[in-house]
Write an enzyme that holds these catalytic residues in place. Structure first.
Site, mmCIF file in Angstrom:
data_model
loop_
_atom_site.group_PDB
_atom_site.id
_atom_site.type_symbol
_atom_site.label_atom_id
_atom_site.label_comp_id
_atom_site.label_asym_id
_atom_site.label_seq_id
_atom_site.Cartn_x
_atom_site.Cartn_y
_atom_site.Cartn_z
ATOM 1 N N GLY A 1 0.172 15.023 1.934
ATOM 2 C CA GLY A 1 -0.399 14.414 2.526
ATOM 3 C C GLY A 1 -1.388 14.406 2.772
ATOM 4 N NE ARG B 1 5.683 14.494 -0.061
ATOM 5 C CZ ARG B 1 4.628 14.628 0.760
ATOM 6 N NH1 ARG B 1 3.691 16.105 0.990
ATOM 7 N NH2 ARG B 1 4.868 14.037 1.856
ATOM 8 C CG ASP C 1 2.069 25.434 5.705
ATOM 9 O OD1 ASP C 1 1.450 26.062 6.104
ATOM 10 O OD2 ASP C 1 3.430 26.643 6.353
ATOM 11 C CB THR D 1 -1.732 18.391 7.805
ATOM 12 O OG1 THR D 1 -1.163 18.186 8.381
ATOM 13 C CG2 THR D 1 -2.698 20.114 8.262
ATOM 14 C CG ASP E 1 2.002 17.322 10.549
ATOM 15 O OD1 ASP E 1 1.861 16.078 10.728
ATOM 16 O OD2 ASP E 1 2.097 17.692 9.229
ATOM 17 C CG ASP F 1 1.562 21.503 10.020
ATOM 18 O OD1 ASP F 1 0.225 21.132 9.921
ATOM 19 O OD2 ASP F 1 2.409 21.101 9.438
ATOM 20 N NE ARG G 1 5.074 18.436 7.186
ATOM 21 C CZ ARG G 1 5.037 17.185 5.851
ATOM 22 N NH1 ARG G 1 6.720 17.640 5.231
ATOM 23 N NH2 ARG G 1 4.204 17.207 5.387
HETATM 24 O O1 F6P Z 1 2.087 16.498 7.168
HETATM 25 C C1 F6P Z 1 1.601 14.763 7.228
HETATM 26 C C2 F6P Z 1 3.117 13.802 7.603
HETATM 27 O O2 F6P Z 1 3.026 12.567 7.729
HETATM 28 C C3 F6P Z 1 3.635 14.617 8.560
HETATM 29 O O3 F6P Z 1 3.550 13.775 9.408
HETATM 30 C C4 F6P Z 1 4.862 13.457 8.587
HETATM 31 O O4 F6P Z 1 6.100 14.124 8.346
HETATM 32 C C5 F6P Z 1 5.100 13.344 6.991
HETATM 33 O O5 F6P Z 1 3.825 13.506 6.363
HETATM 34 C C6 F6P Z 1 5.732 12.274 6.392
HETATM 35 O O6 F6P Z 1 5.672 12.407 4.610
HETATM 36 P P1 F6P Z 1 5.282 10.842 3.404
HETATM 37 O O7 F6P Z 1 4.388 10.448 3.630
HETATM 38 O O8 F6P Z 1 6.054 11.756 2.147
HETATM 39 O O9 F6P Z 1 6.352 10.123 4.027
#
Ligand code: F6P
Length: 320
Positions: A11, A72, A103, A125, A127, A129, A171
């Site tokens: 992300g 991805r 990660d 990120t 997050d 995390d 997340r």
């Molecule tokens: O890791 C960043 C994030 O925005 C998280 O907070 C969230 O859970 C996820 O990515 C959303 O993923 P996507 O952009 O694939 O919907």
């Protein structure tokens, strides 16, 4: 190292561009050749690799998203994909790689280092995390976006004496909820790291109104569940609160990075390049107590980031 490449993966987050800029400009400053890889590991496997000069990263420090784009990539999770990626880099004479992401991106970097490519991971990120760094690139900006949204919600909630449930990203981590909740003066912060009882939450919200509060803001980390589910639970217990759900979603990942994120990204990008030149590999770059630190990627990936319980308790004490 003589030739390095940089990619962004997973992300996106605000400040990734500032990190790319720092890697490119520091690399060139120290006499390296620098390449960009488009669309993360997928771009690596597609050989989507191009030379970057000083001007190629002009006018991006203030921009959200990532000029290198992100993707991805399932193929890169396989040993064959990893071998192919390492071979593509070797064929181009690229011996160092900076990976900006979370990660999953770090795990790819670890695999490539085992195949002879010197790698560095940068925590990109929203997050927050990733362990062995106090902050990740993008977190500060995301928290600011949530606080700004809550400020606006407060206006309308106070006018109607309603409760507002705001679902935020993160997340499996509650950091965005915690830091935004404290800064916005939220009455309730629900995070996956701290168990809670919805009966108590709803009762306390009712009591707060009875004590004279004119609004009640609940921040729910997505790791706990959907904001709409929390709204339904509150409605069943205290219908008079008229709760409304707001899901901030990907708005939290966009917009111009804050000065903090730009500076963090700039420092980490430069540190990654200098660490590669010093012969380091398979390391994650982070900032702890204001200092730049290197940690083995394996250790970072295997360690869950500690939740700041002191800050959580402070937020609870101040939200009376
Ligand atoms: O890791 C960043 C994030 O925005 C998280 O907070 C969230 O859970 C996820 O990515 C959303 O993923 P996507 O952009 O694939 O919907």
């Amino acid at each position: 190292v003589k030739k390095i490449a940089v990619l962004t993966s997973g992300g996106d987050s605000q400040g990734m561009n500032a990190a790319v800029r720092a890697v490119v400009r520091s690399g060139l400053f120290y006499g390296l050749e620098v390449f960009g890889i488009q669309r993360g590991y997928q771009g690596l496997l597609n050989n989507d690799i191009f030379s970057m000069d000083i001007r190629s990263v002009g006018d991006i420090i203030q921009r959200g998203g990532t000029i290198l784009q992100s993707a991805r990539c399932l193929e890169f999770k396989t040993p064959e994909g990893q071998q192919k990626g390492a071979q593509i880099l070797r064929d181009r004479g690229i011996d160092g790689l900076v990976v900006i992401g979370g990660d999953g991106s770090y795990q790819g970097a670890e695999k490539l280092s085992k195949l002879g490519i010197k790698t560095m991971g940068l925590p990109g990120t929203i997050d927050n995390d990733i362990s062995f760094t106090d902050y990740t690139i993008g977190f500060d900006t995301a928290v600011g976006i949530v606080v700004d949204a809550v400020n606006k919600l407060r206006d309308t909630m106070s006018s109607h004496e309603r409760a507002s449930v705001v679902e935020v990203m993160g997340r499996h981590a509650g950091d965005i909820a915690l830091h935004a909740g404290l800064a916005a003066g939220a009455e309730t912060i629900l995070v996956p790291e701290v168990p809670f009882d919805l009966n108590e939450v709803a009762d306390r919200m009712r009591q707060n109104f009875d004590k004279g509060k004119r609004h009640s803001i609940v921040i729910v980390a997505e790791g706990v569940g959907k904001g709409e589910e929390v709204v339904q639970a509150i409605k069943e217990r205290q219908p008079s609160l008229e709760p409304r759900a707001t899901v901030l979603g990907h708005i939290q990942r966009g917009g111009s990075p804050t000065p903090f994120d730009r500076n963090l990204a700039s420092r980490l990008g430069d540190f990654a390049v200098r660490s590669l030149i010093a012969g380091e590999s398979n390391k994650a770059c982070g900032m702890i107590g204001g200092e730049m630190v290197l940690t083995d990627i394996e250790k970072v990936v295997a360690t869950k980031k500690q939740f700041d319980m002191e800050l959580y308790e402070l937020a609870s004490r101040l939200s009376q």
